[in-house]
Scaffold this active site. Structure first.
Site, short mmCIF file in Angstrom:
data_model
loop_
_atom_site.label_atom_id
_atom_site.label_comp_id
_atom_site.label_asym_id
_atom_site.label_seq_id
_atom_site.Cartn_x
_atom_site.Cartn_y
_atom_site.Cartn_z
N LYS A 190 -19.32 -54.35 38.83
CA LYS A 190 -19.52 -53.23 37.89
C LYS A 190 -20.22 -53.71 36.62
O LYS A 190 -21.15 -53.05 36.13
CB LYS A 190 -18.17 -52.60 37.56
CG LYS A 190 -17.54 -51.87 38.75
CD LYS A 190 -16.07 -51.55 38.55
CE LYS A 190 -15.47 -50.93 39.79
NZ LYS A 190 -14.02 -50.71 39.71
N GLN B 135 -8.96 -52.20 35.98
CA GLN B 135 -9.02 -52.42 37.43
C GLN B 135 -7.62 -52.41 38.04
O GLN B 135 -6.73 -53.14 37.59
CB GLN B 135 -9.72 -53.75 37.73
CG GLN B 135 -9.96 -54.02 39.20
CD GLN B 135 -10.91 -53.02 39.83
OE1 GLN B 135 -11.95 -52.67 39.26
NE2 GLN B 135 -10.58 -52.55 41.02
N ASP C 115 -13.12 -43.61 35.19
CA ASP C 115 -12.59 -43.76 36.55
C ASP C 115 -12.03 -42.44 37.07
O ASP C 115 -11.76 -42.29 38.26
CB ASP C 115 -11.49 -44.83 36.59
CG ASP C 115 -11.96 -46.12 37.26
OD1 ASP C 115 -12.94 -46.06 38.02
OD2 ASP C 115 -11.34 -47.16 37.03
#
Length: 292
Positions: A52, A96, A119
């Site tokens: 990412k 994450q 997200d």
């Protein structure tokens, strides 16, 4: 049978964002800034976050990588998230997952400012997605799948879609997006899971199958009707002595056996994975430009 090439589609999307970011930079406008937090030394998580951050650099985003040891306290992590929430230079925040057992993922997700939740996991964004509101940040993997269907002109209207898996990250949001009054969308959706009876029969009636059940090569050819579109979300390492690494990557679909029956199918790797990152970048770009 045609391959739904996520890598190729993602590149097209990212190239468009890259051009837009370059134009913003030349006119003195703010460029997107993504902050990524990694807790612990989980190999897969490190790979995902590094990918990412690398993508951010490739398309002209600013990025900040924040790494903590696995024993970081929940309070310290929440304090850092609050600091990023208040940092006007940061447009998107991702933590994450999974997190160590002593940290509440629910608390962490809810601590991220809704406007920076790229997200798409915050309950408010999930609610907005269910309502079909345009300002919602949609979870990156389901959003990536929708972009993949859209860019490859896959017909979804009136089709029967079966989603294998009911996770809050993929299965549930995927079922909502496919059933929305949109294009792609307008499917009749069946959500299947570990307690579903007559699973093979249900799958064999589907025009579109999204396999997100987390079991290697779960979907077998007798579960798939001729001409179906199959989207494979899973990724698992299985031992393979013929490989230098000692393993190979497979999805939730037994690709070699299922592919001949499909009209379209995603590969693993190179299918949904690159699209997830492309969707995350679109969300981050959106967060930045909404402040214009």
């Amino acid at each position: 049978m045609q391959i739904l090439d996520g890598k190729k589609t993602a590149k097209t999307i990212l190239n468009t964002i890259k051009i837009d970011v370059a134009q913003r930079a030349t006119t003195g406008k703010k460029v997107p800034h993504l902050a990524a937090i990694l807790v612990g030394a989980n190999g897969a998580s490190q790979t995902y976050v590094n990918s990412k951050v690398r993508t951010c650099n490739e398309i002209g985003f600013n990025s900040t990588m924040i790494e903590y040891e696995e024993d970081i306290s929940e309070m310290k992590l929440l304090d850092k998230i609050q600091e990023l929430n208040e940092d006007l230079s940061v447009d998107g925040i991702l933590v994450q997952l999974p997190l160590p057992a002593h940290i509440s993922e629910k608390k962490v997700i809810e601590a991220i400012a809704v406007a920076k939740d790229v997200d798409g996991f915050h309950p408010e964004n999930i609610g907005r997605m269910i309502m079909g509101e345009e300002e919602a940040f949609v979870p990156a993997t389901p959003y990536g799948i929708m972009l993949l269907l859209e860019h490859n002109n896959i017909t979804t209207k009136g089709k029967h879609a079966v989603v294998l898996g009911r996770s809050n990250i993929v299965g549930r949001p995927m079922s909502i997006l496919l059933s929305n009054n949109s294009n792609p969308g307008n499917c009749t959706v069946t959500v299947c899971h570990s307690k579903t009876e007559n699973l093979n029969e249900i799958c064999s009636q589907a025009d579109i199958i999204v396999a997100a059940i987390g079991q290697a090569e779960f979907l077998q050819p007798e579960m798939v009707k001729d001409g179906a579109v199959v989207i494979d979300v899973g990724i698992t390492r299985i031992p393979d002595d013929s490989k230098k690494s000692g393993y190979r990557l497979v999805g939730d679909v037994d690709f070699d056996k299922v592919a001949p029956k499909c009209s379209f199918i995603t590969p693993v790797p190179g299918g949904v994975g690159p699209m997830t990152i492309a969707a995350l970048m679109k969300n981050t770009y959106k967060s930045c430009t909404e402040k214009d």
